[in-house]
Design a protein around this motif. Structure first.
Motif, PDB file in Angstrom:
ATOM      1  N   SER A 259      -6.709   1.302  -7.316  1.00 52.63           N
ATOM      2  CA  SER A 259      -7.863   0.950  -6.468  1.00 52.63           C
ATOM      3  C   SER A 259      -7.441   0.500  -5.078  1.00 52.63           C
ATOM      4  O   SER A 259      -8.126   0.791  -4.100  1.00 52.63           O
ATOM      5  CB  SER A 259      -8.741  -0.113  -7.143  1.00 52.63           C
ATOM      6  OG  SER A 259      -7.993  -1.270  -7.399  1.00 52.63           O
ATOM      7  N   ASP A 260      -6.291  -0.190  -4.957  1.00 52.14           N
ATOM      8  CA  ASP A 260      -5.865  -0.621  -3.619  1.00 52.14           C
ATOM      9  C   ASP A 260      -4.550   0.026  -3.178  1.00 52.14           C
ATOM     10  O   ASP A 260      -4.016  -0.290  -2.128  1.00 52.14           O
ATOM     11  CB  ASP A 260      -5.785  -2.148  -3.528  1.00 52.14           C
ATOM     12  CG  ASP A 260      -4.662  -2.748  -4.358  1.00 52.14           C
ATOM     13  OD1 ASP A 260      -3.876  -1.998  -4.984  1.00 52.14           O
ATOM     14  OD2 ASP A 260      -4.560  -3.988  -4.382  1.00 52.14           O
ATOM     15  N   TYR A 261      -4.001   0.933  -3.997  1.00 56.18           N
ATOM     16  CA  TYR A 261      -2.776   1.693  -3.721  1.00 56.18           C
ATOM     17  C   TYR A 261      -1.526   0.832  -3.646  1.00 56.18           C
ATOM     18  O   TYR A 261      -0.500   1.261  -3.128  1.00 56.18           O
ATOM     19  CB  TYR A 261      -2.898   2.551  -2.447  1.00 56.18           C
ATOM     20  CG  TYR A 261      -4.104   3.443  -2.459  1.00 56.18           C
ATOM     21  CD1 TYR A 261      -4.293   4.382  -3.451  1.00 56.18           C
ATOM     22  CD2 TYR A 261      -5.085   3.315  -1.487  1.00 56.18           C
ATOM     23  CE1 TYR A 261      -5.419   5.183  -3.472  1.00 56.18           C
ATOM     24  CE2 TYR A 261      -6.216   4.108  -1.499  1.00 56.18           C
ATOM     25  CZ  TYR A 261      -6.369   5.034  -2.497  1.00 56.18           C
ATOM     26  OH  TYR A 261      -7.492   5.814  -2.515  1.00 56.18           O
ATOM     27  N   SER A 262      -1.585  -0.378  -4.190  1.00 54.02           N
ATOM     28  CA  SER A 262      -0.380  -1.205  -4.257  1.00 54.02           C
ATOM     29  C   SER A 262       0.393  -0.812  -5.522  1.00 54.02           C
ATOM     30  O   SER A 262      -0.106  -0.069  -6.369  1.00 54.02           O
ATOM     31  CB  SER A 262      -0.746  -2.687  -4.295  1.00 54.02           C
ATOM     32  OG  SER A 262      -1.416  -3.008  -5.495  1.00 54.02           O
TER      33      SER A 262
ATOM     34  N   GLU B 298      -1.122   7.096  -1.659  1.00 52.14           N
ATOM     35  CA  GLU B 298      -2.253   7.302  -0.761  1.00 52.14           C
ATOM     36  C   GLU B 298      -2.289   8.724  -0.206  1.00 52.14           C
ATOM     37  O   GLU B 298      -3.348   9.340  -0.120  1.00 52.14           O
ATOM     38  CB  GLU B 298      -2.179   6.286   0.378  1.00 52.14           C
ATOM     39  CG  GLU B 298      -3.396   6.276   1.256  1.00 52.14           C
ATOM     40  CD  GLU B 298      -3.357   5.156   2.278  1.00 52.14           C
ATOM     41  OE1 GLU B 298      -4.438   4.769   2.715  1.00 52.14           O
ATOM     42  OE2 GLU B 298      -2.272   4.667   2.628  1.00 52.14           O
TER      43      GLU B 298
ATOM     44  N   ARG C 259       0.874  -1.175   0.000  1.00 52.22           N
ATOM     45  CA  ARG C 259       0.000   0.000   0.000  1.00 52.22           C
ATOM     46  C   ARG C 259       0.913   1.226   0.000  1.00 52.22           C
ATOM     47  O   ARG C 259       1.444   1.600   1.036  1.00 52.22           O
ATOM     48  CB  ARG C 259      -0.903  -0.003   1.228  1.00 52.22           C
ATOM     49  CG  ARG C 259      -1.984   1.043   1.173  1.00 52.22           C
ATOM     50  CD  ARG C 259      -3.047   0.792   2.259  1.00 52.22           C
ATOM     51  NE  ARG C 259      -4.053   1.806   2.242  1.00 52.22           N
ATOM     52  CZ  ARG C 259      -5.191   1.727   1.560  1.00 52.22           C
ATOM     53  NH1 ARG C 259      -5.453   0.662   0.863  1.00 52.22           N
ATOM     54  NH2 ARG C 259      -6.059   2.709   1.587  1.00 52.22           N
TER      55      ARG C 259
ATOM     56  N   ASN D  33      -1.470   0.281  -8.776  1.00 53.10           N
ATOM     57  CA  ASN D  33      -2.872  -0.139  -8.748  1.00 53.10           C
ATOM     58  C   ASN D  33      -3.624   0.963  -8.008  1.00 53.10           C
ATOM     59  O   ASN D  33      -3.473   1.111  -6.794  1.00 53.10           O
ATOM     60  CB  ASN D  33      -3.012  -1.482  -8.039  1.00 53.10           C
ATOM     61  CG  ASN D  33      -4.439  -1.976  -8.013  1.00 53.10           C
ATOM     62  OD1 ASN D  33      -5.382  -1.203  -7.873  1.00 53.10           O
ATOM     63  ND2 ASN D  33      -4.590  -3.279  -8.126  1.00 53.10           N
TER      64      ASN D  33
END
Length: 173
Positions: A123-126, A88, A83, A121
Motif C-alpha cells: 500500500s505504501d511501497y515500503s 513502484e 518507498r 508493504n
C-alpha cells in the motif's frame, strides 16, 4: 519474468544474477568465517549495513533499524526501504515477489548463511528487511496471496472487463 516459463525459473535466474555480483570465493568465505560469529548476529548486522549503503540506487532511501527476535533479543539487523523504487516502477506484486523477495531471501540464506525475512508493504511501497529471521513458510506467507496492485496495468484491464477490483491473488505470484 517474461522469458521464464515458471515463477521458480524466475527466482532461480535472479539468484544466479545476485551470485554473479560477488566473487565466488567471497561468498564462501563469508559463510564459513563471518556467519558463525555470535550465532550469525555479526553477519546479519554487517549485511544490513552494507545493504542500506549500497542498494539505494535500486530501492530508494534506506535506513538501518532494529529487528526483534522471538527470544526477546533485538539486533540492529534491519533495513527499512521507505518507498521501493523497484516495486513502484514495476507496478506488480508478482514482479516484487518473484524477482526480489523470494530470490533475495534465498540468496542470503543459501549463499551467505544469513536468514532474511522481507516484508513488502504494497500500500505504501515500503519494505522491511529483517536479517537474521527465517522467512515464513510459503503456505503461511500472506504476501504470496497478494491481489494485484491497484496501479497494475493487468489489474486495470481486468477491472475494465469485469467492472470491479479483483481480490484474487496476483496471477504472476
Amino acid at each position: 519474468m517474461v522469458k521464464a516459463r515458471t515463477n521458480a525459473e524466475t527466482v532461480e535466474t535472479t539468484v544466479r544474477i545476485l551470485r554473479s555480483l560477488f566473487p565466488p570465493l567471497l561468498l564462501e568465505l563469508y559463510k564459513m568465517l563471518v556467519t558463525p560469529i555470535g550465532n550469525g548476529k555479526l553477519a546479519a548486522i554487517m549485511v544490513a549495513r552494507v545493504t542500506a549503503l549500497t542498494c539505494q540506487w535500486l530501492m530508494g532511501r534506506c535506513t538501518t533499524n532494529s529487528v526483534d527476535f522471538p527470544d526477546g533479543s533485538s539486533w540492529a539487523s534491519g533495513v527499512f526501504v521507505e518507498r521501493c523504487k523497484y516495486l513502484e516502477e514495476s507496478k506488480c506484486a508478482g514482479i516484487c515477489i518473484n524477482t526480489c523477495k523470494l530470490p533475495t531471501q534465498a540468496f542470503f540464506k543459501d549463499y551467505m548463511g544469513v536468514p532474511l525475512l522481507m516484508e513488502p508493504n504494497f500500500s505504501d511501497y515500503s519494505c522491511q528487511f529483517k536479517f537474521g529471521l527465517l522467512p515464513s513458510e510459503a503456505s503461511e506467507d500472506e504476501i504470496l496471496r497478494q491481489p494485484c496492485l491497484e496501479i497494475c496495468p493487468n489489474a486495470n484491464r481486468r477491472r475494465e472487463l469485469k467492472g470491479n477490483y479483483d481480490e484474487t491473488p496476483c496471477p504472476k505470484v
